[in-house]
Design a protein around this motif. Structure first.
Motif, PDB file in Angstrom:
ATOM      1  N   ASP A  88       0.858  -1.178   0.000  1.00  0.00           N
ATOM      2  CA  ASP A  88       0.000   0.000   0.000  1.00  0.00           C
ATOM      3  C   ASP A  88       0.901   1.238   0.000  1.00  0.00           C
ATOM      4  O   ASP A  88       1.811   1.345   0.815  1.00  0.00           O
ATOM      5  N   HIS A  89       0.678   2.148  -0.953  1.00  0.00           N
ATOM      6  CA  HIS A  89       1.488   3.358  -1.050  1.00  0.00           C
ATOM      7  C   HIS A  89       0.766   4.364  -1.931  1.00  0.00           C
ATOM      8  O   HIS A  89      -0.233   4.045  -2.556  1.00  0.00           O
ATOM      9  N   SER A  90       1.289   5.570  -1.977  1.00  0.00           N
ATOM     10  CA  SER A  90       0.739   6.553  -2.891  1.00  0.00           C
ATOM     11  C   SER A  90       1.680   6.680  -4.077  1.00  0.00           C
ATOM     12  O   SER A  90       2.889   6.764  -3.909  1.00  0.00           O
ATOM     13  N   CYS A  91       1.097   6.648  -5.255  1.00  0.00           N
ATOM     14  CA  CYS A  91       1.895   6.767  -6.469  1.00  0.00           C
ATOM     15  C   CYS A  91       2.139   8.243  -6.778  1.00  0.00           C
ATOM     16  O   CYS A  91       1.409   9.117  -6.338  1.00  0.00           O
ATOM     17  N   GLY A  92       3.147   8.471  -7.551  1.00  0.00           N
ATOM     18  CA  GLY A  92       3.406   9.824  -8.012  1.00  0.00           C
ATOM     19  C   GLY A  92       4.295  10.607  -7.076  1.00  0.00           C
ATOM     20  O   GLY A  92       4.831  10.095  -6.092  1.00  0.00           O
ATOM     21  N   GLU A  93       4.422  11.880  -7.407  1.00  0.00           N
ATOM     22  CA  GLU A  93       5.251  12.772  -6.618  1.00  0.00           C
ATOM     23  C   GLU A  93       4.600  13.012  -5.258  1.00  0.00           C
ATOM     24  O   GLU A  93       3.385  13.167  -5.171  1.00  0.00           O
ATOM     25  N   PRO A  94       5.398  13.044  -4.203  1.00  0.00           N
ATOM     26  CA  PRO A  94       4.823  13.314  -2.890  1.00  0.00           C
ATOM     27  C   PRO A  94       4.304  14.748  -2.810  1.00  0.00           C
ATOM     28  O   PRO A  94       4.840  15.646  -3.468  1.00  0.00           O
ATOM     29  N   SER A  95       3.260  14.939  -2.041  1.00  0.00           N
ATOM     30  CA  SER A  95       2.706  16.267  -1.837  1.00  0.00           C
ATOM     31  C   SER A  95       3.732  17.132  -1.123  1.00  0.00           C
ATOM     32  O   SER A  95       4.484  16.660  -0.274  1.00  0.00           O
ATOM     33  N   LYS A  96       3.734  18.406  -1.451  1.00  0.00           N
ATOM     34  CA  LYS A  96       4.685  19.342  -0.842  1.00  0.00           C
ATOM     35  C   LYS A  96       4.098  20.033   0.391  1.00  0.00           C
ATOM     36  O   LYS A  96       4.839  20.537   1.224  1.00  0.00           O
ATOM     37  N   THR A  97       2.766  20.084   0.491  1.00  0.00           N
ATOM     38  CA  THR A  97       2.109  20.732   1.633  1.00  0.00           C
ATOM     39  C   THR A  97       0.994  19.822   2.153  1.00  0.00           C
ATOM     40  O   THR A  97       0.523  18.923   1.438  1.00  0.00           O
ATOM     41  N   ILE A  98       0.554  20.102   3.358  1.00  0.00           N
ATOM     42  CA  ILE A  98      -0.556  19.333   3.920  1.00  0.00           C
ATOM     43  C   ILE A  98      -1.837  19.629   3.138  1.00  0.00           C
ATOM     44  O   ILE A  98      -2.643  18.727   2.895  1.00  0.00           O
ATOM     45  N   ASP A  99      -2.024  20.860   2.704  1.00  0.00           N
ATOM     46  CA  ASP A  99      -3.194  21.185   1.879  1.00  0.00           C
ATOM     47  C   ASP A  99      -3.219  20.308   0.622  1.00  0.00           C
ATOM     48  O   ASP A  99      -4.255  19.747   0.271  1.00  0.00           O
ATOM     49  N   ALA A 100      -2.078  20.188  -0.046  1.00  0.00           N
ATOM     50  CA  ALA A 100      -1.997  19.374  -1.265  1.00  0.00           C
ATOM     51  C   ALA A 100      -2.211  17.899  -0.948  1.00  0.00           C
ATOM     52  O   ALA A 100      -2.874  17.183  -1.705  1.00  0.00           O
ATOM     53  N   TYR A 101      -1.668  17.435   0.171  1.00  0.00           N
ATOM     54  CA  TYR A 101      -1.840  16.036   0.581  1.00  0.00           C
ATOM     55  C   TYR A 101      -3.329  15.730   0.762  1.00  0.00           C
ATOM     56  O   TYR A 101      -3.837  14.737   0.240  1.00  0.00           O
ATOM     57  N   ILE A 102      -4.027  16.582   1.499  1.00  0.00           N
ATOM     58  CA  ILE A 102      -5.453  16.347   1.757  1.00  0.00           C
ATOM     59  C   ILE A 102      -6.256  16.448   0.459  1.00  0.00           C
ATOM     60  O   ILE A 102      -7.131  15.617   0.196  1.00  0.00           O
ATOM     61  N   ALA A 103      -5.944  17.436  -0.368  1.00  0.00           N
ATOM     62  CA  ALA A 103      -6.666  17.608  -1.643  1.00  0.00           C
ATOM     63  C   ALA A 103      -6.515  16.394  -2.560  1.00  0.00           C
ATOM     64  O   ALA A 103      -7.407  16.101  -3.352  1.00  0.00           O
ATOM     65  N   ALA A 104      -5.410  15.666  -2.440  1.00  0.00           N
ATOM     66  CA  ALA A 104      -5.160  14.499  -3.294  1.00  0.00           C
ATOM     67  C   ALA A 104      -5.917  13.253  -2.845  1.00  0.00           C
ATOM     68  O   ALA A 104      -5.940  12.257  -3.562  1.00  0.00           O
ATOM     69  N   GLN A 105      -6.555  13.312  -1.679  1.00  0.00           N
ATOM     70  CA  GLN A 105      -7.272  12.144  -1.156  1.00  0.00           C
ATOM     71  C   GLN A 105      -8.713  12.133  -1.661  1.00  0.00           C
ATOM     72  O   GLN A 105      -9.207  13.125  -2.194  1.00  0.00           O
ATOM     73  N   SER A 106      -9.393  11.019  -1.434  1.00  0.00           N
ATOM     74  CA  SER A 106     -10.779  10.894  -1.902  1.00  0.00           C
ATOM     75  C   SER A 106     -11.695  11.876  -1.169  1.00  0.00           C
ATOM     76  O   SER A 106     -11.410  12.308  -0.049  1.00  0.00           O
ATOM     77  N   GLU A 107     -12.798  12.193  -1.821  1.00  0.00           N
ATOM     78  CA  GLU A 107     -13.766  13.144  -1.270  1.00  0.00           C
ATOM     79  C   GLU A 107     -14.296  12.701   0.096  1.00  0.00           C
ATOM     80  O   GLU A 107     -14.562  13.527   0.962  1.00  0.00           O
ATOM     81  N   GLU A 108     -14.422  11.390   0.292  1.00  0.00           N
ATOM     82  CA  GLU A 108     -14.947  10.865   1.560  1.00  0.00           C
ATOM     83  C   GLU A 108     -13.935  11.003   2.690  1.00  0.00           C
ATOM     84  O   GLU A 108     -14.312  11.138   3.850  1.00  0.00           O
ATOM     85  N   VAL A 109     -12.658  10.947   2.371  1.00  0.00           N
ATOM     86  CA  VAL A 109     -11.603  10.933   3.386  1.00  0.00           C
ATOM     87  C   VAL A 109     -11.172  12.344   3.780  1.00  0.00           C
ATOM     88  O   VAL A 109     -10.767  12.584   4.915  1.00  0.00           O
ATOM     89  N   ARG A 110     -11.288  13.301   2.867  1.00  0.00           N
ATOM     90  CA  ARG A 110     -10.815  14.670   3.136  1.00  0.00           C
ATOM     91  C   ARG A 110     -11.368  15.275   4.421  1.00  0.00           C
ATOM     92  O   ARG A 110     -10.596  15.834   5.204  1.00  0.00           O
ATOM     93  N   PRO A 111     -12.683  15.170   4.691  1.00  0.00           N
ATOM     94  CA  PRO A 111     -13.187  15.771   5.932  1.00  0.00           C
ATOM     95  C   PRO A 111     -12.567  15.132   7.189  1.00  0.00           C
ATOM     96  O   PRO A 111     -12.327  15.825   8.183  1.00  0.00           O
ATOM     97  N   LEU A 112     -12.292  13.839   7.139  1.00  0.00           N
ATOM     98  CA  LEU A 112     -11.688  13.155   8.286  1.00  0.00           C
ATOM     99  C   LEU A 112     -10.247  13.630   8.496  1.00  0.00           C
ATOM    100  O   LEU A 112      -9.831  13.881   9.632  1.00  0.00           O
ATOM    101  N   LEU A 113      -9.516  13.783   7.414  1.00  0.00           N
ATOM    102  CA  LEU A 113      -8.146  14.292   7.512  1.00  0.00           C
ATOM    103  C   LEU A 113      -8.141  15.721   8.060  1.00  0.00           C
ATOM    104  O   LEU A 113      -7.291  16.079   8.874  1.00  0.00           O
ATOM    105  N   ASN A 114      -9.106  16.514   7.624  1.00  0.00           N
ATOM    106  CA  ASN A 114      -9.192  17.882   8.141  1.00  0.00           C
ATOM    107  C   ASN A 114      -9.529  17.902   9.631  1.00  0.00           C
ATOM    108  O   ASN A 114      -9.040  18.764  10.360  1.00  0.00           O
ATOM    109  N   GLN A 115     -10.333  16.943  10.078  1.00  0.00           N
ATOM    110  CA  GLN A 115     -10.625  16.851  11.521  1.00  0.00           C
ATOM    111  C   GLN A 115      -9.353  16.533  12.307  1.00  0.00           C
ATOM    112  O   GLN A 115      -9.095  17.145  13.351  1.00  0.00           O
ATOM    113  N   VAL A 116      -8.561  15.598  11.808  1.00  0.00           N
ATOM    114  CA  VAL A 116      -7.303  15.255  12.472  1.00  0.00           C
ATOM    115  C   VAL A 116      -6.366  16.467  12.440  1.00  0.00           C
ATOM    116  O   VAL A 116      -5.760  16.825  13.456  1.00  0.00           O
ATOM    117  N   ARG A 117      -6.280  17.115  11.300  1.00  0.00           N
ATOM    118  CA  ARG A 117      -5.415  18.295  11.180  1.00  0.00           C
ATOM    119  C   ARG A 117      -5.827  19.387  12.158  1.00  0.00           C
ATOM    120  O   ARG A 117      -4.986  19.957  12.861  1.00  0.00           O
TER     121      ARG A 117
END
Length: 136
Positions: free
Chosen positions: A17-46
């Protein structure tokens, strides 16, 4: 060795299990790259970590959102079925009795998407890591 057919990265485990492609440079970019269902949960943790660690800097380290103050304090990451929290081995040992309903390993705990996030516990772990100097 197994090589991902999409990104070409090599891993010890087949179908790692891994993420393909270039790693995100910011947390905003990391969260934006995730699925629509997961983004709100990541924002809660953040948001929880931002409140618990007001002096920490947000950055990407080890391809994960990280909170840093003179060194890495805690990381989190999205996976297929859970959010992983990486506070380090000593924190996992210290809070082990509170992880009975979660899968944990030497330095991480998994919070499945199928259960509500234990945000007060996440905040407590982050503060403990910062206050005790037991950083990841």
């Amino acid at each position: 060795m197994w090589q991902c057919p999409k990104c070409g990265r090599e891993f010890d485990n087949t179908n790692q299990d891994h993420s393909c492609g270039e790693p995100s440079k910011t947390i905003d970019a990391y969260i934006a790259a995730q699925s629509e269902e997961v983004r709100p949960l990541l924002n809660q943790v953040r948001d929880t970590l931002r409140e618990a660690l007001p002096y920490a800097e947000e950055r990407i380290s080890w391809r994960m959102p990280t909170y840093w103050y003179k060194q890495n304090i805690i990381h989190f990451a999205a996976f297929k079925k859970h959010i992983g929290l990486y506070p380090g081995e000593k924190a996992i040992e210290h809070f082990s009795e509170r992880f009975t309903e979660y899968k944990s390993s030497k330095g991480a705990v998994q919070f499945p998407y199928s259960k509500p996030l234990p945000l007060p516990l996440i905040a407590e772990i982050a503060k403990w890591c910062f206050d005790t100097g037991n950083h990841h």
